[in-house]
Write a protein that holds these residues in place. Structure first.
Motif, PDB file in Angstrom:
ATOM      1  N   GLN A  58       0.840  -1.196   0.000  1.00 20.60           N
ATOM      2  CA  GLN A  58       0.000   0.000   0.000  1.00 20.60           C
ATOM      3  C   GLN A  58       0.880   1.252   0.000  1.00 20.60           C
ATOM      4  OE1 GLN A  58      -3.293  -0.356   2.615  1.00 20.60           O
ATOM      5  NE2 GLN A  58      -3.994   1.756   2.349  1.00 20.60           N
ATOM      6  N   GLU A  59       0.598   2.163  -0.918  1.00 21.12           N
ATOM      7  CA  GLU A  59       1.441   3.346  -1.086  1.00 21.12           C
ATOM      8  C   GLU A  59       0.975   4.535  -0.254  1.00 21.12           C
ATOM      9  OE1 GLU A  59       1.751   4.093  -5.264  1.00 21.12           O
ATOM     10  OE2 GLU A  59       2.273   2.008  -5.730  1.00 21.12           O
ATOM     11  N   ALA A  60      -0.320   4.578   0.084  1.00 19.31           N
ATOM     12  CA  ALA A  60      -0.853   5.683   0.880  1.00 19.31           C
ATOM     13  C   ALA A  60      -2.017   5.175   1.710  1.00 19.31           C
ATOM     14  CB  ALA A  60      -1.299   6.820  -0.034  1.00 19.31           C
ATOM     15  N   PHE A  61      -2.250   5.825   2.843  1.00 17.78           N
ATOM     16  CA  PHE A  61      -3.311   5.421   3.751  1.00 17.78           C
ATOM     17  C   PHE A  61      -4.264   6.583   4.005  1.00 17.78           C
ATOM     18  CE2 PHE A  61       0.115   2.488   4.624  1.00 17.78           C
ATOM     19  CZ  PHE A  61      -0.530   1.273   4.844  1.00 17.78           C
ATOM     20  N   PRO A  64      -4.481   6.520  12.526  1.00 13.77           N
ATOM     21  CA  PRO A  64      -3.480   7.128  13.399  1.00 13.77           C
ATOM     22  C   PRO A  64      -2.026   6.975  12.959  1.00 13.77           C
ATOM     23  CG  PRO A  64      -4.436   5.193  14.430  1.00 13.77           C
ATOM     24  CD  PRO A  64      -5.259   5.472  13.207  1.00 13.77           C
ATOM     25  N   ASN A  65      -1.587   5.766  12.614  1.00 13.09           N
ATOM     26  CA  ASN A  65      -0.144   5.587  12.397  1.00 13.09           C
ATOM     27  C   ASN A  65       0.202   4.353  11.553  1.00 13.09           C
ATOM     28  OD1 ASN A  65      -1.082   3.892  14.389  1.00 13.09           O
ATOM     29  ND2 ASN A  65       0.817   3.922  15.569  1.00 13.09           N
ATOM     30  N   PRO A  66      -0.455   4.139  10.412  1.00 10.12           N
ATOM     31  CA  PRO A  66      -0.134   2.949   9.616  1.00 10.12           C
ATOM     32  C   PRO A  66       1.124   3.136   8.770  1.00 10.12           C
ATOM     33  CG  PRO A  66      -1.813   4.237   8.509  1.00 10.12           C
ATOM     34  CD  PRO A  66      -1.515   4.942   9.805  1.00 10.12           C
ATOM     35  N   VAL A  67       1.709   2.008   8.392  1.00 12.26           N
ATOM     36  CA  VAL A  67       2.844   2.019   7.471  1.00 12.26           C
ATOM     37  C   VAL A  67       2.846   0.687   6.729  1.00 12.26           C
ATOM     38  CG1 VAL A  67       4.577   0.986   9.028  1.00 12.26           C
ATOM     39  CG2 VAL A  67       5.307   2.647   7.292  1.00 12.26           C
TER      40      VAL A  67
END
Length: 240
Positions: free
Chosen positions: A130-133, A138-141
């Motif tokens: 995944q390139e963007a959330f 709150p804090n995904p990567v």
């Protein structure tokens, strides 16, 4: 064996079927009712990440020792990411973090036979490509964001399957001390002052000392008092 589906309600729902046995993995491109911890939903764009459930049958394990299986699952993920050059930590109880961002969520469901575990469903969501959330999260990567490259999701899943088998063998052989040590070494923010929140909304700072064998988080507050908290009795406050 790995079973692939295009769409399911949730992989844990499918994995409940008796035909799936120890070590089987149910993987889906889309979940219409994916679940996370604390009643949250798990949403993942199609073709980017991994959402799956691994079936475990730890019938040698007492129900009171069930946290050891969570340790196995979490350590298997840490081992998996290490194979791809990504350093991770285990945020109590069962999220996997890279620095201060969430890379994996885990949802475990146990089924019992008397005082023993009978069957466990380990639902896992890995942010792979995944390139963007959603900015409200709150804090995904993702692995892609960390490493700056795409990953073969089948290779990631196969690596996890291998790592889980190795860690589960440790558990089966009764090597609990080594698992506990490895879990503590990988524990997110261990030995550091951290902000926590109680169910009534009160926030406080405490140092993370470790985790008890049955899963309670041991904290030491500013006055030196040591307390142990079970799941849902306290939660991390993680700020970017």
């Amino acid at each position: 064996m790995i079973y692939h589906f295009e769409e399911v309600t949730s992989t844990n729902d499918i994995a409940r079927e008796a035909k799936y046995r120890h070590g089987d993995i149910v993987c889906a491109e889309r979940q219409t009712a994916g679940r996370g911890q604390r009643g949250h939903t798990w949403v993942s764009p199609e073709g980017k990440n991994l959402t799956f459930t691994l079936v475990a049958e730890p019938r040698f394990l007492a129900a009171a020792e069930q946290f050891a299986l969570l340790q196995v699952a979490a350590l298997s993920l840490v081992d998996t990411f290490a194979r791809f050059g990504i350093e991770t930590r285990i945020k109590w109880t069962n999220d996997i973090y890279h620095n201060d961002q969430k890379l994996v969520g885990i949802l475990i469901e146990h089924f019992y036979a008397g005082a023993k575990l009978n069957r466990t469903l380990i639902g896992i969501g890995i942010n792979v490509n995944q390139e963007a959330f959603d900015p409200t999260l709150p804090n995904p990567v993702s692995m892609y964001q960390i490493a700056g490259k795409q990953f073969d999701r089948k290779e990631v899943l196969a690596t996890f399957e291998e790592c889980f088998a190795a860690r589960f063998l440790q558990l089966e052989k009764g090597v609990h001390t080594a698992l506990q040590k490895a879990y503590h070494e990988a524990l997110y923010r261990r030995g550091r002052l951290q902000l926590f929140r109680l169910p009534d909304g009160e926030e406080f700072q405490a140092t993370i000392l470790g985790v008890e064998p049955q899963g309670e988080l041991r904290l030491q507050d500013a006055e030196g008092k040591i307390s142990a908290y079970r799941f849902k009795e306290v939660e991390f406050v993680v700020k970017k």
